[in-house]
Design an enzyme around this catalytic site. Structure first.
Site, PDB file in Angstrom:
ATOM      1  N   LYS A 113      37.947  30.426  46.029  1.00  0.00           N
ATOM      2  CA  LYS A 113      38.954  29.380  46.151  1.00  0.00           C
ATOM      3  C   LYS A 113      40.059  29.636  45.147  1.00  0.00           C
ATOM      4  O   LYS A 113      39.747  30.228  44.103  1.00  0.00           O
ATOM      5  CB  LYS A 113      38.356  27.984  45.946  1.00  0.00           C
TER       6      LYS A 113
ATOM      7  N   TYR B 262      39.567  21.156  43.456  1.00  0.00           N
ATOM      8  CA  TYR B 262      38.231  20.538  43.474  1.00  0.00           C
ATOM      9  C   TYR B 262      38.311  19.062  43.871  1.00  0.00           C
ATOM     10  O   TYR B 262      37.440  18.546  44.577  1.00  0.00           O
ATOM     11  CB  TYR B 262      37.538  20.678  42.108  1.00  0.00           C
TER      12      TYR B 262
HETATM   13  P1  NAD Z   1      39.586  37.065  35.988  1.00  0.00           P
HETATM   14  O1  NAD Z   1      40.943  37.323  35.491  1.00  0.00           O
HETATM   15  O2  NAD Z   1      38.490  36.901  35.014  1.00  0.00           O
HETATM   16  O3  NAD Z   1      39.139  38.225  37.010  1.00  0.00           O
HETATM   17  C1  NAD Z   1      40.008  38.718  37.991  1.00  0.00           C
HETATM   18  C2  NAD Z   1      39.628  40.139  38.338  1.00  0.00           C
HETATM   19  O4  NAD Z   1      40.563  40.637  39.297  1.00  0.00           O
HETATM   20  C3  NAD Z   1      39.667  41.067  37.121  1.00  0.00           C
HETATM   21  O5  NAD Z   1      38.531  41.870  37.104  1.00  0.00           O
HETATM   22  C4  NAD Z   1      40.911  41.896  37.365  1.00  0.00           C
HETATM   23  O6  NAD Z   1      40.810  43.205  36.811  1.00  0.00           O
HETATM   24  C5  NAD Z   1      40.975  41.940  38.880  1.00  0.00           C
HETATM   25  N1  NAD Z   1      42.306  42.232  39.407  1.00  0.00           N
HETATM   26  C6  NAD Z   1      42.534  43.006  40.469  1.00  0.00           C
HETATM   27  N2  NAD Z   1      43.846  43.131  40.691  1.00  0.00           N
HETATM   28  C7  NAD Z   1      44.476  42.416  39.749  1.00  0.00           C
HETATM   29  C8  NAD Z   1      45.837  42.164  39.459  1.00  0.00           C
HETATM   30  N3  NAD Z   1      46.833  42.680  40.201  1.00  0.00           N
HETATM   31  N4  NAD Z   1      46.127  41.365  38.415  1.00  0.00           N
HETATM   32  C9  NAD Z   1      45.153  40.810  37.676  1.00  0.00           C
HETATM   33  N5  NAD Z   1      43.820  41.020  37.903  1.00  0.00           N
HETATM   34  C10 NAD Z   1      43.495  41.832  38.927  1.00  0.00           C
HETATM   35  O7  NAD Z   1      39.691  35.798  36.944  1.00  0.00           O
HETATM   36  P2  NAD Z   1      38.490  34.899  37.469  1.00  0.00           P
HETATM   37  O8  NAD Z   1      38.354  33.725  36.598  1.00  0.00           O
HETATM   38  O9  NAD Z   1      37.301  35.748  37.699  1.00  0.00           O
HETATM   39  O10 NAD Z   1      39.081  34.365  38.871  1.00  0.00           O
HETATM   40  C11 NAD Z   1      39.096  35.173  40.026  1.00  0.00           C
HETATM   41  C12 NAD Z   1      39.059  34.273  41.276  1.00  0.00           C
HETATM   42  O11 NAD Z   1      37.872  33.492  41.247  1.00  0.00           O
HETATM   43  C13 NAD Z   1      40.227  33.287  41.372  1.00  0.00           C
HETATM   44  O12 NAD Z   1      40.620  33.141  42.708  1.00  0.00           O
HETATM   45  C14 NAD Z   1      39.635  31.978  40.874  1.00  0.00           C
HETATM   46  O13 NAD Z   1      40.246  30.826  41.409  1.00  0.00           O
HETATM   47  C15 NAD Z   1      38.203  32.102  41.346  1.00  0.00           C
HETATM   48  N6  NAD Z   1      37.250  31.343  40.518  1.00  0.00           N
HETATM   49  C16 NAD Z   1      36.364  30.520  41.134  1.00  0.00           C
HETATM   50  C17 NAD Z   1      35.468  29.788  40.385  1.00  0.00           C
HETATM   51  C18 NAD Z   1      34.453  28.914  41.066  1.00  0.00           C
HETATM   52  O14 NAD Z   1      33.755  28.178  40.375  1.00  0.00           O
HETATM   53  N7  NAD Z   1      34.321  28.982  42.366  1.00  0.00           N
HETATM   54  C19 NAD Z   1      35.475  29.889  38.995  1.00  0.00           C
HETATM   55  C20 NAD Z   1      36.384  30.755  38.395  1.00  0.00           C
HETATM   56  C21 NAD Z   1      37.279  31.483  39.164  1.00  0.00           C
END
Ligand code: NAD
Length: 366
Positions: free
Chosen positions: A132, A217
């Protein structure tokens, strides 16, 4: 009148206790059904959380990775015993179509990348689970739904709360009429965001601010708590820090949703206030209150009948086991998690942003 914890456990409904993932005795039985073999795309914070939770899954298994960082691939290979042939990068992952050992890809990258990545995975013939928000607007979400339909693959959105036991118990009570006619929902979703340089504060990667990330949410929760889809929205934006929250990145939005049965929802989405993770549902005969309501848990909640008591299990463990059942066995979830559900939330978010601009009540057509 408040009931004791013991009374409450004893009065839990048979259907809920019969749910496969809640039956404690089943935990110890050997599972011999089909296993969903998953590759995670995006090995960041949340991807890591999902991978860890999947260690306890019985129906889903992490078997592959897609990442732009070779060192991360190496460490994940060692940690999760992932074979070289199941490792891809962002340039070559279309080749996954030739890999019979991967059933589905879980896209866990920055929001604005979801659309193209999901469409590429679908074209490669694999089922997709997408985090999401599923996209950054409804038009993109529609393209994703269409691409998955064309490719005849399933598209699910990572709405982990749709499988959370206390949430499901409130939904069961509402369906059974235990709250009477539901007329009000309050959703408060927010946290203080740190590092000003992160992708979440860059419109081209996030698609928006707190609303896309955390306000969703309350949007999604209002629908599963009330049990209807909204028909109108109103919304107001407050920005206290224009340096950190630039054009297109919302800091705080209050919004209201109107439902066909007469219920209203009053919600807050923010990147500036901590300790905002609360749902409240009020009906003519009773109420439910959860705080925290959507964090990683344990979720705490009670209703007019007493405290909600379930052992805490990582949400993503339930989620991935249940999603395996949906994808491989055609199981129907209690609260839908398909692309169409994600699309509805994107349409509501589009309408919220529009209402902020116009200052008017905007209709929502879902
Ligand atoms: P994060 O920054 O920790 O991880 C993102 C990942 O994407 C990294 O490994 C990064 O290297 C990679 N990536 C690939 N291409 C990229 C680019 N062009 N720029 C930046 N990063 C790039 O982020 P996150 O917290 O893991 O969030 C990722 C997704 O998960 C988002 O859509 C977020 O909304 C979702 N999320 C959902 C929940 C949940 O509870 N369902 C919780 C946190 C995050």
């Amino acid at each position: 009148m408040r009931h004791s914890r013991r009374d409450f456990i004893q009065t839990l409904s048979a259907p809920l206790l019969a749910m496969p993932f809640l039956a404690m005795s089943e935990k110890h039985q050997k599972y011999e059904g089909p296993i969903l073999r998953v590759a995670i795309m995006g090995l960041g914070n949340y991807g890591t959380r999902v991978a860890e939770a999947m260690k306890s899954c019985k129906k889903a298994k992490l078997v592959g990775v897609i990442s732009g960082t070779p060192s991360k691939i190496k460490s994940w290979q060692a940690k999760y015993q992932i074979p070289e042939k199941n490792c891809y990068n962002y340039q070559d992952f279309d080749k996954i179509r030739d890999n019979p050992d991967i059933d589905a890809v879980y896209v866990i990258t920055p929001n604005a990348l979801h659309r193209d990545q999901v469409i590429r995975v679908a074209k490669a013939g694999k089922h997709v689970i997408c985090e999401k928000p599923m996209s950054v607007n409804a038009a993109d979400a529609q393209q994703m739904v269409d691409a998955c339909k064309r490719a005849k693959v399933k598209l699910l959105v990572g709405y982990r709360m749709h499988f959370e036991p206390k949430t499901l118990e409130i939904i069961r009570m509402r369906k059974a009429g235990e709250f009477g006619k539901v007329l009000f929902f309050q959703g408060l979703s927010g946290f203080q965001i740190g590092d000003p340089t992160q992708w979440r504060l860059k419109k081209e990667l996030s698609g928006g601010g707190a609303m896309m990330d955390i306000g969703i949410y309350s949007v999604n929760g209002s629908r599963y708590m009330i049990g209807e889809d909204p028909v109108w929205v109103t919304a107001q934006e407050v920005k206290t820090n224009k340096e950190k929250f630039r054009e297109g990145i919302d800091e705080t939005i209050t919004f209201q949703l109107g439902f066909p049965g007469g219920a209203v929802a009053s919600c807050l989405s923010t990147y500036t206030m901590n300790n905002l993770d609360r749902f409240f549902l009020n009906g003519e005969k009773g109420y439910a209150e959860m705080q925290p309501s959507t964090g990683y848990g344990p979720i705490l909640g009670h209703t007019h009948k007493g405290e909600l008591v379930y052992p805490h299990v990582a949400h993503q463990t339930f989620q991935m086991d249940e999603m395996a059942g949906i994808i491989l066995e055609g199981k129907e979830p209690i609260v839908p998690v398909d692309g169409g559900e994600g699309l509805k939330d994107m349409k509501i978010i589009d309408a919220i942003y529009k209402a902020v601009q116009t200052g008017k009540k905007e209709s929502v057509y879902l």
